[in-house]
Motif scaffolding. Structure first.
Motif, PDB file in Angstrom:
ATOM      1  N   ALA A  31      11.481   4.725  -3.324  1.00 36.64           N
ATOM      2  CA  ALA A  31      12.881   5.156  -3.307  1.00 36.64           C
ATOM      3  C   ALA A  31      13.084   6.097  -2.132  1.00 36.64           C
ATOM      4  O   ALA A  31      12.162   6.795  -1.710  1.00 36.64           O
ATOM      5  CB  ALA A  31      13.229   5.861  -4.612  1.00 36.64           C
ATOM      6  N   VAL A  32      14.289   6.092  -1.603  1.00 33.31           N
ATOM      7  CA  VAL A  32      14.628   7.050  -0.553  1.00 33.31           C
ATOM      8  C   VAL A  32      15.195   8.294  -1.221  1.00 33.31           C
ATOM      9  O   VAL A  32      16.121   8.216  -2.034  1.00 33.31           O
ATOM     10  CB  VAL A  32      15.638   6.465   0.438  1.00 33.31           C
ATOM     11  N   ILE A  33      14.599   9.434  -0.887  1.00 36.02           N
ATOM     12  CA  ILE A  33      14.973  10.715  -1.490  1.00 36.02           C
ATOM     13  C   ILE A  33      15.651  11.583  -0.444  1.00 36.02           C
ATOM     14  O   ILE A  33      15.149  11.719   0.691  1.00 36.02           O
ATOM     15  CB  ILE A  33      13.732  11.458  -2.032  1.00 36.02           C
ATOM     16  N   GLU A  34      16.782  12.164  -0.818  1.00 43.05           N
ATOM     17  CA  GLU A  34      17.393  13.196  -0.001  1.00 43.05           C
ATOM     18  C   GLU A  34      16.842  14.528  -0.507  1.00 43.05           C
ATOM     19  O   GLU A  34      17.152  14.947  -1.627  1.00 43.05           O
ATOM     20  CB  GLU A  34      18.904  13.150  -0.131  1.00 43.05           C
ATOM     21  N   VAL A  35      15.997  15.150   0.298  1.00 39.21           N
ATOM     22  CA  VAL A  35      15.313  16.367  -0.112  1.00 39.21           C
ATOM     23  C   VAL A  35      16.308  17.528  -0.140  1.00 39.21           C
ATOM     24  O   VAL A  35      17.103  17.703   0.791  1.00 39.21           O
ATOM     25  CB  VAL A  35      14.135  16.679   0.824  1.00 39.21           C
ATOM     26  N   ALA A  36      16.272  18.291  -1.224  1.00 37.39           N
ATOM     27  CA  ALA A  36      17.131  19.470  -1.352  1.00 37.39           C
ATOM     28  C   ALA A  36      16.381  20.735  -0.960  1.00 37.39           C
ATOM     29  O   ALA A  36      16.844  21.514  -0.120  1.00 37.39           O
ATOM     30  CB  ALA A  36      17.661  19.586  -2.781  1.00 37.39           C
ATOM     31  N   TYR A  37      15.217  20.949  -1.575  1.00 34.06           N
ATOM     32  CA  TYR A  37      14.429  22.153  -1.320  1.00 34.06           C
ATOM     33  C   TYR A  37      12.954  21.798  -1.146  1.00 34.06           C
ATOM     34  O   TYR A  37      12.450  20.855  -1.761  1.00 34.06           O
ATOM     35  CB  TYR A  37      14.538  23.141  -2.483  1.00 34.06           C
ATOM     36  N   GLY A  38      12.280  22.606  -0.336  1.00 32.48           N
ATOM     37  CA  GLY A  38      10.834  22.508  -0.201  1.00 32.48           C
ATOM     38  C   GLY A  38      10.238  23.899  -0.156  1.00 32.48           C
ATOM     39  O   GLY A  38      10.768  24.792   0.519  1.00 32.48           O
ATOM     40  N   GLY A  39       9.153  24.110  -0.881  1.00 31.89           N
ATOM     41  CA  GLY A  39       8.486  25.402  -0.899  1.00 31.89           C
ATOM     42  C   GLY A  39       7.347  25.442   0.105  1.00 31.89           C
ATOM     43  O   GLY A  39       6.542  24.504   0.190  1.00 31.89           O
ATOM     44  N   VAL A  40       7.278  26.520   0.874  1.00 32.74           N
ATOM     45  CA  VAL A  40       6.197  26.690   1.849  1.00 32.74           C
ATOM     46  C   VAL A  40       4.940  27.115   1.111  1.00 32.74           C
ATOM     47  O   VAL A  40       4.920  28.145   0.434  1.00 32.74           O
ATOM     48  CB  VAL A  40       6.573  27.725   2.922  1.00 32.74           C
ATOM     49  N   CYS A  41       3.888  26.321   1.249  1.00 30.50           N
ATOM     50  CA  CYS A  41       2.606  26.562   0.568  1.00 30.50           C
ATOM     51  C   CYS A  41       1.607  27.165   1.546  1.00 30.50           C
ATOM     52  O   CYS A  41       1.761  27.067   2.768  1.00 30.50           O
ATOM     53  CB  CYS A  41       2.084  25.238   0.004  1.00 30.50           C
ATOM     54  N   GLY A  42       0.557  27.759   0.993  1.00 26.91           N
ATOM     55  CA  GLY A  42      -0.502  28.306   1.832  1.00 26.91           C
ATOM     56  C   GLY A  42      -1.125  27.271   2.744  1.00 26.91           C
ATOM     57  O   GLY A  42      -1.478  27.567   3.895  1.00 26.91           O
ATOM     58  N   SER A  43      -1.262  26.039   2.261  1.00 24.88           N
ATOM     59  CA  SER A  43      -1.848  24.993   3.111  1.00 24.88           C
ATOM     60  C   SER A  43      -0.950  24.683   4.303  1.00 24.88           C
ATOM     61  O   SER A  43      -1.438  24.434   5.416  1.00 24.88           O
ATOM     62  CB  SER A  43      -2.114  23.721   2.300  1.00 24.88           C
ATOM     63  N   ASP A  44       0.374  24.714   4.099  1.00 24.70           N
ATOM     64  CA  ASP A  44       1.296  24.515   5.227  1.00 24.70           C
ATOM     65  C   ASP A  44       1.089  25.600   6.275  1.00 24.70           C
ATOM     66  O   ASP A  44       1.067  25.332   7.477  1.00 24.70           O
ATOM     67  CB  ASP A  44       2.751  24.562   4.733  1.00 24.70           C
ATOM     68  N   LEU A  45       0.936  26.837   5.808  1.00 31.51           N
ATOM     69  CA  LEU A  45       0.703  27.948   6.730  1.00 31.51           C
ATOM     70  C   LEU A  45      -0.610  27.779   7.477  1.00 31.51           C
ATOM     71  O   LEU A  45      -0.694  28.065   8.679  1.00 31.51           O
ATOM     72  CB  LEU A  45       0.702  29.276   5.970  1.00 31.51           C
ATOM     73  N   HIS A  46      -1.647  27.307   6.794  1.00 30.88           N
ATOM     74  CA  HIS A  46      -2.956  27.134   7.440  1.00 30.88           C
ATOM     75  C   HIS A  46      -2.892  26.083   8.545  1.00 30.88           C
ATOM     76  O   HIS A  46      -3.498  26.256   9.613  1.00 30.88           O
ATOM     77  CB  HIS A  46      -4.016  26.757   6.412  1.00 30.88           C
ATOM     78  N   TYR A  47      -2.186  24.981   8.309  1.00 32.34           N
ATOM     79  CA  TYR A  47      -2.076  23.963   9.357  1.00 32.34           C
ATOM     80  C   TYR A  47      -1.383  24.538  10.591  1.00 32.34           C
ATOM     81  O   TYR A  47      -1.750  24.225  11.733  1.00 32.34           O
ATOM     82  CB  TYR A  47      -1.309  22.748   8.843  1.00 32.34           C
ATOM     83  N   TRP A  48      -0.379  25.385  10.359  1.00 27.80           N
ATOM     84  CA  TRP A  48       0.326  26.013  11.476  1.00 27.80           C
ATOM     85  C   TRP A  48      -0.557  27.050  12.175  1.00 27.80           C
ATOM     86  O   TRP A  48      -0.695  27.055  13.405  1.00 27.80           O
ATOM     87  CB  TRP A  48       1.619  26.653  10.960  1.00 27.80           C
ATOM     88  N   LEU A  49      -1.165  27.946  11.409  1.00 27.45           N
ATOM     89  CA  LEU A  49      -1.881  29.080  11.993  1.00 27.45           C
ATOM     90  C   LEU A  49      -3.271  28.726  12.507  1.00 27.45           C
ATOM     91  O   LEU A  49      -3.762  29.333  13.464  1.00 27.45           O
ATOM     92  CB  LEU A  49      -1.994  30.200  10.956  1.00 27.45           C
ATOM     93  N   HIS A  50      -3.921  27.761  11.857  1.00 27.87           N
ATOM     94  CA  HIS A  50      -5.314  27.471  12.177  1.00 27.87           C
ATOM     95  C   HIS A  50      -5.565  26.028  12.618  1.00 27.87           C
ATOM     96  O   HIS A  50      -6.689  25.706  13.034  1.00 27.87           O
ATOM     97  CB  HIS A  50      -6.202  27.781  10.966  1.00 27.87           C
ATOM     98  N   GLY A  51      -4.580  25.171  12.497  1.00 22.70           N
ATOM     99  CA  GLY A  51      -4.794  23.767  12.827  1.00 22.70           C
ATOM    100  C   GLY A  51      -5.668  23.064  11.812  1.00 22.70           C
ATOM    101  O   GLY A  51      -6.166  21.959  12.059  1.00 22.70           O
ATOM    102  N   ALA A  52      -5.848  23.683  10.656  1.00 21.43           N
ATOM    103  CA  ALA A  52      -6.674  23.105   9.606  1.00 21.43           C
ATOM    104  C   ALA A  52      -6.395  23.839   8.306  1.00 21.43           C
ATOM    105  O   ALA A  52      -5.987  25.007   8.306  1.00 21.43           O
ATOM    106  CB  ALA A  52      -8.161  23.212   9.951  1.00 21.43           C
ATOM    107  N   ALA A  53      -6.619  23.150   7.214  1.00 20.45           N
ATOM    108  CA  ALA A  53      -6.581  23.767   5.892  1.00 20.45           C
ATOM    109  C   ALA A  53      -7.933  23.470   5.253  1.00 20.45           C
ATOM    110  O   ALA A  53      -8.182  22.347   4.787  1.00 20.45           O
ATOM    111  CB  ALA A  53      -5.449  23.196   5.041  1.00 20.45           C
ATOM    112  N   GLY A  54      -8.829  24.469   5.274  1.00 24.54           N
ATOM    113  CA  GLY A  54     -10.189  24.219   4.826  1.00 24.54           C
ATOM    114  C   GLY A  54     -10.859  23.217   5.755  1.00 24.54           C
ATOM    115  O   GLY A  54     -10.878  23.389   6.975  1.00 24.54           O
TER     116      GLY A  54
END
Length: 348
Positions: A31-54
């Motif tokens: 199904a095609v979803i129109e996203v309303a909200y998304g929560g920023v998770c620690g893993s999202d931050l790790h990909y941004w800050l470190h280029g990796a999550a674990g």
């Protein structure tokens, strides 16, 4: 005309961008979803800050995001899943049994070949859902009960992580529980513990904001994480370690009472780490891992709908997707923020 399909994409370490994606093309069972909200998770931050999550290393641009809610705009062609217009939360996991390693059939979260939205664990990466419109398999979609606000339901995925972690401790009714780390997952663990009937909930953190959030959600006491003596004197029946740090795990073991259980909910760094193992042995502690969740998201949604689980105070900030870079900067600072939401739908 539809607004541009903006997405939050990690291209490499320190390279987070807002990219415009093509409109999603749905398969027969999507199904095609129109996203309303998304929560920023620690893993999202790790990909941004470190280029990796674990051990999940970015090797190509990755659309981030797995904590999302929205509405179905185009139902699946095969007739599966919710109808157009239905508000939905997303279960981001896809268990895969490729025969590489056995895992319990009733615990698909332990599937070694499984995938997760917004994860670089496998190549090609599994893009996430931080975009205005995405196509998702209908098996991931959970229709939301009437009257449950999408903004509240945006916490269903991380709350399910906390619910699973508390479940790994067993029956906590009447228990004295210590929560190490009162960031978003720790705060949600406090809320779940209160829902599940814990008698005492003591939360520990380095910053006042998370401690205040924990108190709002039902913590009966809070401790500055630097006060080692106070933590050691808790003698908890159950400890939920949600900081994912080496000092946090040490505090969890010190704060556990003899014969107690320590649930390791926070993901530790990869590789070997020092652990107070002699103390764990002489106190006959049970150290229990907790990883993601299975169907607990359904229980979370039901508890949110009937009002028995209160989690709204975990959200401290909300930004439109056009300000995603600022949202990530705020989310990285635990002294000023808890859960940061991105708003994708301009009318949400």
């Amino acid at each position: 005309m539809s607004s541009p399909n903006l997405a939050v994409v990690a291209h490499a370490k320190d390279d987070l961008r807002l990219d415009e994606l093509p409109e999603p093309t749905a398969g027969p069972d999507q199904a095609v979803i129109e996203v309303a909200y998304g929560g920023v998770c620690g893993s999202d931050l790790h990909y941004w800050l470190h280029g990796a999550a674990g051990e999940s290393i970015l090797r190509a641009p990755l659309v981030l995001g797995h904590e999302v809610v929205g509405r179905v705009v185009t139902a699946a062609a095969d007739g599966s899943g919710p109808a157009a217009g239905t508000p939905v939360a997303v279960h981001p996991a896809t268990p895969v049994d490729d025969g590489s390693a056995p895992f319990p059939a009733d615990r698909p979260n332990l599937s070694p070949a499984g995938t997760y939205l917004g994860s670089a664990a496998r190549v090609p990466h599994t893009d996430g859902a931080f975009a205005r419109r995405v196509a998702l398999p209908t098996r991931m979609l959970r229709a939301l009960p009437e009257g449950l606000p999408l903004r509240t339901a945006a916490l269903a995925e991380p709350a399910a992580v906390a619910w699973h972690g508390v479940g790994r401790a067993g029956d906590v009714r009447g228990a004295r529980v210590l929560v190490i780390g009162a960031g978003p997952i720790g705060a949600l663990a406090v809320a779940v513990l209160r829902h599940h009937g814990a008698a005492e909930i003591i939360a520990s953190d380095l910053h006042e904001l998370p401690l205040e959030t924990a108190r709002t959600l039902g913590a009966t006491a809070t401790i500055d994480a630097r006060n080692a003596d106070a933590i050691a004197n808790v003698h908890a029946d159950v400890v939920i370690e949600s900081s994912g740090t080496v000092p946090g795990l040490a505090s969890a073991i010190r704060g556990a009472g003899r014969g107690g259980r320590v649930v390791m909910l926070g993901l530790q760094r990869t590789g070997e780490i020092p652990v107070l193992m002699s103390l764990a042995i002489t106190r006959e502690l049970t150290l229990t891992g907790s990883f993601r969740f299975n169907d607990e998201i359904d229980e979370v949604i039901a508890a949110l709908a009937d009002g028995s689980l209160r989690i709204d105070p975990v959200v401290t900030h909300e930004y439109p997707v056009a300000e995603a870079l600022e949202a990530f900067r705020v989310a990285r600072d635990a002294s000023v923020s808890s859960k940061v939401l991105l708003r994708f739908d301009e009318e949400a």
